[in-house]
Design an enzyme around this catalytic site. Structure first.
Site, mmCIF file in Angstrom:
data_model
loop_
_atom_site.group_PDB
_atom_site.id
_atom_site.type_symbol
_atom_site.label_atom_id
_atom_site.label_comp_id
_atom_site.label_asym_id
_atom_site.label_seq_id
_atom_site.Cartn_x
_atom_site.Cartn_y
_atom_site.Cartn_z
ATOM 1 N N GLU A 88 0.566 -1.295 0.212
ATOM 2 C CA GLU A 88 -0.131 -0.038 -0.228
ATOM 3 C C GLU A 88 0.932 1.379 0.190
ATOM 4 O O GLU A 88 0.523 2.237 -0.652
ATOM 5 C CB GLU A 88 -0.958 -0.103 1.137
ATOM 6 C CG GLU A 88 -2.248 -1.116 1.109
ATOM 7 C CD GLU A 88 -2.965 -1.036 -0.101
ATOM 8 O OE1 GLU A 88 -3.180 0.290 -0.394
ATOM 9 O OE2 GLU A 88 -3.551 -1.915 -0.475
ATOM 10 N N CYS A 244 -13.729 0.838 -14.575
ATOM 11 C CA CYS A 244 -13.978 2.084 -14.729
ATOM 12 C C CYS A 244 -12.993 3.068 -14.556
ATOM 13 O O CYS A 244 -12.738 3.633 -13.497
ATOM 14 C CB CYS A 244 -14.809 2.075 -13.189
ATOM 15 S SG CYS A 244 -15.922 3.775 -13.111
ATOM 16 N N CYS A 251 -17.714 0.495 -19.845
ATOM 17 C CA CYS A 251 -18.827 0.411 -19.131
ATOM 18 C C CYS A 251 -19.672 -1.026 -19.477
ATOM 19 O O CYS A 251 -20.260 -1.402 -18.656
ATOM 20 C CB CYS A 251 -19.825 1.559 -19.488
ATOM 21 S SG CYS A 251 -19.013 3.153 -18.759
ATOM 22 N N CYS A 254 -18.745 -3.571 -17.114
ATOM 23 C CA CYS A 254 -18.980 -3.306 -15.811
ATOM 24 C C CYS A 254 -19.969 -4.330 -15.250
ATOM 25 O O CYS A 254 -20.902 -4.461 -15.695
ATOM 26 C CB CYS A 254 -19.160 -2.012 -15.590
ATOM 27 S SG CYS A 254 -19.474 -1.740 -13.807
ATOM 28 N N CYS A 260 -25.324 1.775 -11.747
ATOM 29 C CA CYS A 260 -24.803 3.123 -11.777
ATOM 30 C C CYS A 260 -25.576 4.108 -12.527
ATOM 31 O O CYS A 260 -26.169 3.876 -13.448
ATOM 32 C CB CYS A 260 -23.482 2.751 -12.679
ATOM 33 S SG CYS A 260 -22.576 4.387 -13.252
#
Length: 503
Positions: A88, A244, A251, A254, A260
């Site tokens: 991270e 995205c 899209c 997705c 959405c």
């Protein structure tokens, strides 16, 4: 720390209360309107369905990344948390493809918190070199030493404790470690998550504002799957990274497009356009008009929906602050080393500030407006302090200008080279310095900018060598012409000495 991280750490505004005195009511009348349900997740059935769709997609489509493999297979909770933590920190403002090799080398060299805590900062800087944002590695090691010395090697188990106890661990990093390593049902909000949530719920307000950041964190905590919080958070980030995306999102691929609102707007516009071809008109609802005046999550009225952008209307791009321009004079100082190979002088930067603790060629900032001769004069003075011998400006050979873009600085290095004869005793009173070969230079903790500087010098050396060889060939050609026969063919030594056969 980025602007977003600072705001995340400083956020925490209280929600408005119900009831109370008339005075309290009058204060509420002047407060910003609460977000409309259009922008929120309030239907438990929809939330469960979204979770299931996203996790099923993640199980099938997730990328095979080394930190995910470690998090999934490491039985020791502290080692698992350490592996996630390193990834991270490295992934902050750095692409996954760049991080993978650095991560593998890091975990091979320091597989545990204890191993990292025992390392020197010089070793950390050497391995981090080229990854950028060098203070991240330094803070990571400082926090690892704190875990070993003050927490008996045991990582804090909750996001709240991770953020409170470990330097350099912000709200996002703490949430990622706690959910992935310890199964805490807490959400995460990074750039990918912001983009996904803003499109799912048509959030067009400034995503750097504390109020919007608070709302996004509340949404993330509402959505996170209680049984698989780590996988869900990674799935949300994976969706933003691979589907995205900021530009040209996929899209139709997705897994949660049905939920959405930005996608729904696009589909309705396409349907309306199709109806118009047949002479019918269909009213397309304005997704920005949520029915609440002054909604804190709607786009500003001055920036209406742009049909050509589709879902990429969200999130609205913040105005980027232009990096400030700075110039520095840098000298690649050389001497002839062992076996005739060149050696370079590198010096260590201060322990704080930009590129803290890294090594570089002798450099100094240039005041604006200096002419070339003035630049050489200040650089020559600077070099005298290192070499303790006179440096003439005419001996400095201009190499060129090297540009490197830091996050907030547009840095131009005006590069010169200088070759020294014989040994040079360095000033021990100055900052640490040493002579290194090219191989040792690349193995040292040097920035990408300095590697560019050395490459510019090597390119210049190659060009000079090419010109020298060209001049040598010209001279040989002239000499050959002088010993040619009348037919233009050069007379060989064998032909000259050949014994003539009598007729």
């Amino acid at each position: 720390m980025s602007r977003l991280r600072r705001q995340q750490r400083g956020s925490g505004s209280a929600a408005p209360t119900r009831g109370g005195s008339r005075k309290g009511a009058s204060l509420r009348e002047g407060a910003p309107a609460r977000p409309h349900a259009l922008h929120l997740f309030g239907d438990p059935v929809e939330i469960d369905a979204l979770r299931g769709r996203l996790l099923a997609w993640y199980d099938k489509s997730r990328r095979d990344l080394p930190w995910r493999a470690l998090a999934a297979t490491e039985p020791d909770a502290d080692r698992r948390a350490y592996a996630v933590w390193v990834s991270e920190i490295m992934l902050q403002q750095t692409q996954v493809a760049t991080v993978i090799d650095y991560y593998n080398r890091w975990m091979q060299k320091w597989p545990t918190l204890q191993a990292l805590a025992a390392a020197s900062l010089e070793e950390v800087n050497e391995l981090w070199a080229g990854l950028g944002y060098y203070s991240r590695g330094k803070r990571l090691q400082e926090a690892a030493r704190k875990v070993v010395s003050e927490l008996a090697g045991r990582m804090p188990r909750t996001a709240e404790d991770l953020q409170r106890l470990l330097p350099g661990v912000g709200r996002y990093t703490a949430g990622a470690i706690a959910s992935i390593s310890f199964g805490q049902a807490t959400g995460v909000v990074d750039g990918n998550v912001i983009r996904v949530l803003c499109r799912l719920r048509c959030i067009g307000a400034d995503t750097s504002s504390p109020a919007v950041i608070d709302c996004l964190w509340n949404m993330a905590n509402t959505l996170v799957d209680r049984s698989r919080p780590g996988d869900f958070n990674q799935a949300l980030m994976e969706l933003g990274a691979t589907v995205c995306t900021p530009k040209s999102p996929l899209c139709r691929e997705c897994p949660v497009k049905e939920y959405c609102r930005a996608w729904r707007r696009v589909e309705m516009e396409l349907a309306s356009a199709s109806q118009k071809l047949f002479g019918k008109t269909t009213l397309v609802p304005d997704v920005e008009d949520c029915g609440t005046g002054g909604c804190p999550l709607c786009p500003p009225t001055a920036e209406p929906w742009d049909s050509s952008l589709g879902v990429t209307n969200f999130p609205r791009k913040a105005v980027k602050k232009q990096p400030r321009a700075e110039r520095a004079a840098t000298c690649v100082l050389e001497r002839r080393g062992r076996l005739g190979a060149p050696e370079y002088l590198i010096v260590q930067r201060p322990s704080s500030g930009l590129l803290a603790g890294l090594w570089e060629f002798p450099s100094l900032p240039l005041a604006p407006g200096l002419q070339e001769e003035q630049q050489k004069e200040v650089l020559a003075d600077h070099l005298r302090a290192w070499t303790r011998q006179p440096v003439q400006t005419q001996s400095l050979c201009f190499v060129g200008e090297v540009v490197h873009i830091f996050s907030h600085i547009h840095q131009t290095y005006v590069v010169y080279s200088l070759c020294l004869d014989g040994d040079v005793a360095l000033d021990a009173a100055s900052s640490p310095s040493r002579w290194v070969t090219e191989e040792e230079f690349h193995a040292s903790a040097v920035s990408t900018a300095m590697k560019k500087v050395l490459k510019a010098r090597e390119t210049q050396r190659g060009a000079q060598s090419g010109r020298a060889k060209g001049s040598k060939r010209k001279r040989e050609s002239k000499l050959g012409s002088a010993g040619s026969t009348s037919t233009g063919m050069q007379l060989s030594l064998r032909a000259f000495l050949r014994v003539q056969t009598p007729p």
